[in-house]
Design a protein around this motif. Structure first.
Motif, mmCIF file in Angstrom:
data_model
loop_
_atom_site.group_PDB
_atom_site.id
_atom_site.type_symbol
_atom_site.label_atom_id
_atom_site.label_comp_id
_atom_site.label_asym_id
_atom_site.label_seq_id
_atom_site.Cartn_x
_atom_site.Cartn_y
_atom_site.Cartn_z
ATOM 1 N N UNK A 51 125.504 35.683 9.009
ATOM 2 C CA UNK A 51 126.063 34.458 9.584
ATOM 3 C C UNK A 51 127.571 34.569 9.772
ATOM 4 N N UNK A 52 128.239 35.179 8.812
ATOM 5 C CA UNK A 52 129.688 35.358 8.949
ATOM 6 C C UNK A 52 130.001 36.263 10.129
ATOM 7 N N UNK A 53 129.257 37.332 10.283
ATOM 8 C CA UNK A 53 129.486 38.261 11.395
ATOM 9 C C UNK A 53 129.287 37.559 12.730
ATOM 10 N N UNK A 54 128.274 36.716 12.831
ATOM 11 C CA UNK A 54 128.032 35.982 14.079
ATOM 12 C C UNK A 54 129.206 35.045 14.387
ATOM 13 N N UNK A 55 129.714 34.361 13.359
ATOM 14 C CA UNK A 55 130.857 33.463 13.566
ATOM 15 C C UNK A 55 132.101 34.250 13.963
ATOM 16 N N UNK A 56 132.274 35.395 13.365
ATOM 17 C CA UNK A 56 133.423 36.261 13.686
ATOM 18 C C UNK A 56 133.346 36.777 15.116
ATOM 19 N N UNK A 109 131.923 35.294 17.615
ATOM 20 C CA UNK A 109 132.276 34.155 18.475
ATOM 21 C C UNK A 109 133.788 33.943 18.492
ATOM 22 N N UNK A 110 134.420 34.121 17.342
ATOM 23 C CA UNK A 110 135.867 33.949 17.236
ATOM 24 C C UNK A 110 136.598 34.994 18.085
ATOM 25 N N UNK A 111 136.130 36.215 18.038
ATOM 26 C CA UNK A 111 136.730 37.260 18.865
ATOM 27 C C UNK A 111 136.619 36.904 20.342
ATOM 28 N N UNK A 112 135.474 36.405 20.720
ATOM 29 C CA UNK A 112 135.268 36.042 22.135
ATOM 30 C C UNK A 112 136.240 34.927 22.548
ATOM 31 N N UNK A 113 136.431 33.965 21.663
ATOM 32 C CA UNK A 113 137.315 32.831 21.975
ATOM 33 C C UNK A 113 138.779 33.266 22.026
ATOM 34 N N UNK A 114 139.200 34.090 21.065
ATOM 35 C CA UNK A 114 140.614 34.458 20.963
ATOM 36 C C UNK A 114 141.047 35.510 21.973
ATOM 37 N N UNK A 115 140.133 36.364 22.404
ATOM 38 C CA UNK A 115 140.495 37.518 23.203
ATOM 39 C C UNK A 115 139.987 37.464 24.643
#
Length: 427
Positions: free
Chosen positions: A413-418, A420-426
């Motif tokens: 679950x943490x990896x999935x959230x991470x 998504x975060x990469x997609x949003x930030x980059x």
């Protein structure tokens, strides 16, 4: 990872503790009837008429070797250059000059407890011997316990007594590298930092590290080991290959501006050192230098260079989080290699493992960027204190158990959230 200056830096990709050979059995006597000098080269001068016959001195026993070493110890303690050089043969002149430079370098350091002890006979040749020596010393105000280093000294008879004629390099015996082994060094003492070496910019490095101490303590203070005490030693060689040797490697640390390493000590743990690679560090701009030095100082504070349990993405990501905190640098700029992959639709499938941070890894820069952004996400969404709690928990249990206990998320679950975060930030 690639920083604002466009140069790559890394933290502690190799959890290396510099090797120290164990002391061998006691030396009784060296075999051999005739006594001649050692071979030409770093191990000693060529045999010649100056060599003293075995009848004059006999093969050196342990007491003979230790007597020479005791004289050296006393000379260092008394700051007596003449007495120190009296233990070294006049020839080869190059080795004697190198020993003179070494002694002068030692006087510039806050040295305590210098002691060279016989460990074992490493090799013999014609009545001469190369001896493995255990060196112990500490830097006053920085080392809690004496450091333990392996050195080699070649002994041969001269004028009725045994003297040192070289080291073990001519016989393939490598010493543990020390900053005093090169040319004349300069030592700069800051408020909390000692910078030593023959490389450029020592005063600047000491100043930047001094400024980084409160910033590191503000974030990593709760994780700091007892031996941290908000102090650090930076080694700044002029030769990139020597930087690699000081860091425990076999050559120049390619593309690395600085790294934290550990030198073993008598009582566990060892002493952290920050080694500066002069070429790569010199290519960084002011912001890059501040970030990389803060990153490495974070490893010193947390004991990251000796941590074999905490996931490496968390160790490196936390150090980069501390290094970047409060600095005006955009995520897309600092993580441009990773951004290019994300823009092309290639999101990492998993958090970077230990192999991703090794020398020669194909995606080394991206691995550091992935680790940094994972820690940045935790601090943004859960708070910096939670990031610190996770770091501490991950050093005591498995990664999945630490994530569940601190964030309430398993690794998946943490990896999935991470991701998504990469997609949003980059994007």
């Amino acid at each position: 990872m690639d920083g604002p200056a466009g140069g790559r830096w890394r933290g502690v990709p190799r959890r290396r503790t510099l090797a120290v050979l164990a002391a061998g059995a006691a030396l009784c006597a060296l075999a051999g009837a005739g006594v001649t000098a050692a071979r030409t080269g770093p191990g000693g001068p060529a045999p010649g008429p100056a060599a003293t016959a075995a009848a004059d001195v006999g093969p050196p026993d342990r007491r003979a070797v230790e007597a020479v070493l005791a004289n050296r110890e006393r000379a260092v303690r008394d700051r007596d250059r003449t007495a120190f050089l009296a233990t070294v043969a006049a020839a080869p002149a190059g080795y004697r000059r190198a020993q003179a430079v070494m002694f002068d370098n030692l006087l510039k350091l806050p040295l305590e407890g210098w002691r060279e002890r016989f460990a074992a006979v490493a090799s013999t040749a014609g009545g001469a011997a190369t001896v493995q020596v255990e060196l112990r010393y500490r830097l006053r105000g920085h080392d809690a316990a004496p450091l333990v280093r392996t050195r080699h000294l070649a002994f041969a008879p001269r004028g009725g007594r045994w003297v040192i004629t070289g080291d073990g390099a001519g016989r393939g015996l490598a010493d543990d590298a020390e900053i005093w082994d090169g040319g004349p060094i300069t030592v700069v003492r800051g408020r909390s930092v000692l910078a030593a070496g023959d490389g450029p910019g020592l005063a600047e490095i000491a100043r930047r590290l001094d400024a980084a101490v409160p910033a590191v303590d503000a974030v990593a203070g709760p994780l700091a080991e007892k031996g941290w005490e908000r102090r650090a030693v930076a080694l700044v060689p002029a030769d990139p290959a020597r930087a690699g040797a000081l860091a425990g490697g076999g050559g120049e640390p390619a593309g690395i501006a600085a790294l934290a390493t550990v030198m073993p000590a008598v009582r566990g743990g060892g002493a952290d050192r920050i080694v500066i690679a002069p070429d790569s560090f010199g290519r960084l701009n002011a912001l890059g230098r501040d970030v990389v030095l803060t990153h490495e100082l974070t490893h010193v504070a947390t004991g990251g260079a000796r941590d074999g349990r905490t996931p490496l993405w968390l160790i490196e990501g936390f150090a980069d989080y501390t290094g970047y905190k409060g600095r005006r640098v955009g995520v897309r700029s600092a993580a441009r290699e990773l951004r290019a992959e994300v823009a092309a639709g290639r999101l990492p499938a998993a958090l970077p493992g230990r192999a991703a941070f090794e020398d020669g890894a194909d995606r080394l820069a991206q691995s550091y960027q992935e680790a940094w952004l994972a820690c940045r996400m935790i601090a943004e969404r859960y708070g910096e204190a939670t990031l610190v709690r996770l770091y501490r928990a991950a050093g005591r249990s498995s990664e999945d158990a630490a994530l569940r206990s601190v964030l309430g998320l398993g690794t998946a679950a943490f990896t999935a959230a991470w991701r998504d975060y990469l997609r949003e930030e980059l994007r």
